[in-house]
Design an enzyme around this catalytic site. Structure first.
Site: not given
Ligand code: ADP
Length: 411
Positions: A7, A99, A189, A217, A219, A221, A250, A341, A343-345, A397
């Site tokens: 990527n 990618r 995405h 999605h 992150g 973005g 953005r 990032g 959505g998952e965390n 991905e």
């Molecule tokens: P990219 O789109 O560059 O691949 P990611 O999918 O890794 O990025 O997402 C990055 C975002 O996820 C950032 O805003 C980061 O702060 C957020 N993030 C990662 N871990 C957590 C968490 N535990 N709680 C809240 N936000 C998180």
């Protein structure tokens, strides 16, 4: 087969090495052998390599360009130092999957790279002036380093959305502008939304044609996708990734007249406004602090920062608007799936997005949401009787890029 997934961004190269083939795919037993990232290419770079999720190398030194970056990756994966049993020489790498951000109207699926495909990717540079040139550099670097015989496959971020119907991909502007310039919504995405759809149907044991979900999605973005029959019906990003949800830096959706207003009132050039909307807006612009959601959540909680709170509220509200719009377009959905990032965390964001949507059949289980199991491929966080399920699905991905590479080569 061992597939190197690349990527290539303008100043970063991320990679994964994945073992897969048709039989492994059928068993859903693909293996990630290694992964890494080379950042700040063109200056003093930061190199991070991981095996089994553990950092095995972290160092900082100058990396000139993409070619040197790919060279570093190949040297490292074949070295004794990396300790990857399956790879001892470049010939143990059997294919490379790239990618590629923009496939325009031409590429509706992943393609084995030929001269014709390369020229098609070049034709899309106008649509993605920052991304496609970097992707091309990655392809050229592989050809030079591993030879023209190395099978390479391009997997396009836009391809999944090629199923969008015209009433969703067109802008309501004079039609000849679409004809003349392919000015339309493409969406991005795509590989992530496709993975989420795939993983959802394997978890639910549904056929592809039987998938009707909203995938989010989130992150740096962010984009939403309405998926019907396992295909993209609509998505929030447009001709460029600027449209749609509020993102790290953005703005997402806004009134386009704002561009002229800013050029007149602030004296900016159109290019400067574009930079403001892409790089200085979103969570960063509203909070004035950061575009990083984790830091913003911390600021809101720890210092009670008002604008951090406002930015988060706006972020969640925009997502809720899209959920409502997509539920209407789909005439109801089986599930809403969170990935990326954020959505998952972030249980906090998932909760803020979902609470108050009960009248739409969306009932989040707050305890399940806050106590996700580690390393799960997908977890349900809605209440047992929620008409619309809510899932957290860690996106992958790279897995689909590796699988597409194998499929394109085998065919
Ligand atoms: P990219 O789109 O560059 O691949 P990611 O999918 O890794 O990025 O997402 C990055 C975002 O996820 C950032 O805003 C980061 O702060 C957020 N993030 C990662 N871990 C957590 C968490 N535990 N709680 C809240 N936000 C998180």
């Amino acid at each position: 087969m061992n597939v190197l997934v690349l990527n290539c961004g303008s100043s970063t190269v991320k990679f994964q090495l994945i073992e897969t083939d048709l039989e492994i795919m059928a068993r859903d037993a693909d293996r990630r052998l290694a992964q890494g990232i080379l950042e700040r290419i063109g200056g003093k770079s930061q190199i991070t390599m991981k095996v089994d999720g553990n950092v095995v190398l972290r160092e900082s030194r100058p990396i000139r360009d993409h070619r040197q970056a790919v060279d570093e990756i190949v040297r490292w994966v074949i070295s004794e130092e990396s300790g990857i049993d399956e790879i001892h020489s470049p010939s143990d790498i059997h294919a490379v999957g790239h990618r590629v951000v923009h496939g325009g109207e031409k590429f509706k699926a992943s393609m084995k790279i030929t001269e014709e495909v390369l020229s098609g990717i070049r034709d899309c540079i106008d649509l993605a002036p920052l991304h496609n040139p970097a992707n091309l550099k990655g392809i050229e670097a592989v050809t030079r380093l591993l030879g023209a015989g190395m099978p390479q496959v391009a997997v396009f971020d836009t391809a999944f959305h090629s199923s969008m119907p015209a009433h969703n991909y067109l802008y309501a502007v004079p039609y000849h502008l679409y004809r003349r310039h392919s000015l339309r919504r493409y969406g991005f995405h795509g590989t992530s939304h496709r993975y989420i759809s795939y993983r959802y149907r394997t978890l639910e044991q549904r056929k592809k044609e039987d998938v009707k979900i909203i995938s989010l999605h989130l992150g740096n973005g962010c984009s939403a996708c309405a998926i019907e029959n396992g295909e993209s019906l609509d998505t929030s990003m447009g001709m460029t990734p600027l449209e749609g949800l509020i993102m790290g830096t953005r703005s997402g959706d806004l009134d386009p007249s704002l561009v002229e207003f800013l050029t007149e009132v602030e004296g900016y050039s159109v290019g400067e406004v574009d930079t403001i909307l892409n790089r200085n807006s979103g969570l960063l612009g509203v909070s004035g602090l950061t575009g990083d959601m984790r830091d913003l959540l911390f600021e809101r909680k720890d210092t009670g920062d008002r604008r951090a709170g406002l930015a988060i509220k706006m972020f969640c509200t925009r997502i809720r608007k899209y959920i409502g719009a997509y539920l209407a377009q789909l005439n109801g959905a089986q599930a809403i799936c969170f990935a990326g990032g954020i959505g998952e965390n972030s249980a906090e964001i998932r909760e803020e997005v979902c609470v108050g949507l009960e009248s739409l059949g969306i009932h989040i289980d707050v305890d399940k949401n806050r106590n996700l199991p580690q390393d799960a491929r997908g977890t349900v966080i809605s209440k047992e009787d929620s008409p619309v399920k809510i899932y957290v699905i860690p996106t992958d991905e790279e897995l689909l890029i590796a699988r597409d590479a194998v499929r394109c080569i085998e065919h």
